[in-house]
Design a protein around this motif. Structure first.
Motif, PDB file in Angstrom:
ATOM      1  N   LEU A 164       1.312   1.140  -2.762  1.00 13.39           N
ATOM      2  CA  LEU A 164       1.127   2.508  -3.215  1.00 13.39           C
ATOM      3  C   LEU A 164       0.594   3.592  -1.987  1.00 13.39           C
ATOM      4  CD1 LEU A 164       0.448   2.443  -6.861  1.00 13.39           C
ATOM      5  CD2 LEU A 164       2.528   3.041  -5.987  1.00 13.39           C
ATOM      6  N   ALA A 165      -0.395   2.886  -1.477  1.00 14.02           N
ATOM      7  CA  ALA A 165      -1.092   3.674  -0.493  1.00 14.02           C
ATOM      8  C   ALA A 165      -0.061   3.829   0.619  1.00 14.02           C
ATOM      9  CB  ALA A 165      -2.562   2.822  -0.373  1.00 14.02           C
ATOM     10  N   LEU A 166       0.639   2.908   1.202  1.00 14.26           N
ATOM     11  CA  LEU A 166       1.422   2.911   2.458  1.00 14.26           C
ATOM     12  C   LEU A 166       2.537   3.641   1.980  1.00 14.26           C
ATOM     13  CD1 LEU A 166       1.292  -0.774   3.643  1.00 14.26           C
ATOM     14  CD2 LEU A 166       0.105   1.229   4.641  1.00 14.26           C
ATOM     15  N   GLY A 167       2.994   3.708   0.827  1.00 17.98           N
ATOM     16  CA  GLY A 167       4.432   4.647   0.426  1.00 17.98           C
ATOM     17  C   GLY A 167       3.767   6.006   0.405  1.00 17.98           C
ATOM     18  N   ALA A 168       2.471   6.387  -0.104  1.00 21.52           N
ATOM     19  CA  ALA A 168       1.936   7.639   0.063  1.00 21.52           C
ATOM     20  C   ALA A 168       1.946   8.220   1.652  1.00 21.52           C
ATOM     21  CB  ALA A 168       0.524   7.820  -0.582  1.00 21.52           C
ATOM     22  N   ALA A 169       1.411   7.454   2.374  1.00 22.85           N
ATOM     23  CA  ALA A 169       1.258   7.780   3.726  1.00 22.85           C
ATOM     24  C   ALA A 169       2.560   8.029   4.304  1.00 22.85           C
ATOM     25  CB  ALA A 169       0.593   6.665   4.502  1.00 22.85           C
ATOM     26  N   ALA A 170       3.594   7.151   4.248  1.00 17.25           N
ATOM     27  CA  ALA A 170       4.939   7.685   4.664  1.00 17.25           C
ATOM     28  C   ALA A 170       5.275   9.011   4.243  1.00 17.25           C
ATOM     29  CB  ALA A 170       5.935   6.623   4.366  1.00 17.25           C
ATOM     30  N   SER A 171       4.936   9.230   2.726  1.00 18.23           N
ATOM     31  CA  SER A 171       5.391  10.614   2.301  1.00 18.23           C
ATOM     32  C   SER A 171       4.894  11.501   3.030  1.00 18.23           C
ATOM     33  CB  SER A 171       4.938  10.671   0.716  1.00 18.23           C
ATOM     34  OG  SER A 171       5.672   9.564   0.016  1.00 18.23           O
ATOM     35  N   VAL A 172       3.466  11.662   3.479  1.00 19.00           N
ATOM     36  CA  VAL A 172       2.841  12.354   4.022  1.00 19.00           C
ATOM     37  C   VAL A 172       3.650  12.956   5.422  1.00 19.00           C
ATOM     38  CG1 VAL A 172       0.507  13.002   5.382  1.00 19.00           C
ATOM     39  CG2 VAL A 172       0.495  11.962   2.958  1.00 19.00           C
ATOM     40  N   LEU A 173       3.948  11.700   6.186  1.00 19.79           N
ATOM     41  CA  LEU A 173       4.764  11.708   7.548  1.00 19.79           C
ATOM     42  C   LEU A 173       6.116  12.847   7.114  1.00 19.79           C
ATOM     43  CD1 LEU A 173       4.077   8.646   9.525  1.00 19.79           C
ATOM     44  CD2 LEU A 173       3.214  11.098  10.015  1.00 19.79           C
TER      45      LEU A 173
END
Length: 165
Positions: free
Chosen positions: A89-98
């Motif tokens: 979830l943390a990495l998916g959230a980081a991708a969403s930020v980008l």
């Protein structure tokens, strides 16, 4: 234009998969936490990336953010398969930020590509259509993918689509 549409498809489908994974892992509380984690960093990362893009070629920045997003979503899918939902979830959230940087970078690039005002108008209309279509197609595909294979598979597909964008 198709890159922007694919990017929206991947982001909207990925969001659905992340929300389902969050709900399965921690219920409504984790869904709310994921939403906050996705939203807050945008206030810093978005302006930082967009501001830095003025010093270089915007198409390079668009491609770089897409490549990093694809990698983050792919790693998120891998972690989900391995049974590590919180890091996924943390990495998916980081991708969403980008993802939030793609639209302004794309919009800043268009005037340099258009030769006439009518071409720019057409490009803006096409971009709006691609975004709307992607916002419809992405969650639809995610729903089918969730029924057939689950959140990890949807995230893996989103990584591939983001890379194609």
């Amino acid at each position: 234009m198709s890159g922007w549409g694919l990017s929206v498809v991947a982001e909207s489908a990925g969001l659905v998969a992340l929300l389902v994974l969050a709900y399965e892992t921690g219920g409504p509380g984790l869904v709310a936490g994921l939403s906050a984690v996705r939203a807050l960093p945008v206030l810093i990362v978005g302006p930082l990336v967009i501001g830095r893009s003025d010093g270089g070629r915007r198409e390079t920045w668009v491609m770089a953010t897409l490549a990093v997003r694809a990698g983050l979503v792919g790693c998120s899918a891998t972690l989900a398969v391995l049974g590590l939902p919180i890091p996924a979830l943390a990495l998916g959230a980081a991708a969403s930020v980008l993802f939030t940087t793609h639209r302004p970078l794309n919009a800043a690039l268009m005037p340099h590509l258009a030769r006439t005002p009518s071409e720019l108008t057409s490009a803006n209309a096409g971009s709006a259509f691609a975004e709307s279509a992607g916002a419809l197609v992405g969650p639809t595909l995610a729903g089918v993918g969730l029924v057939v294979a689950g959140p990890a598979a949807v995230l893996a597909g989103c990584g591939v689509v983001t890379l194609a964008a």
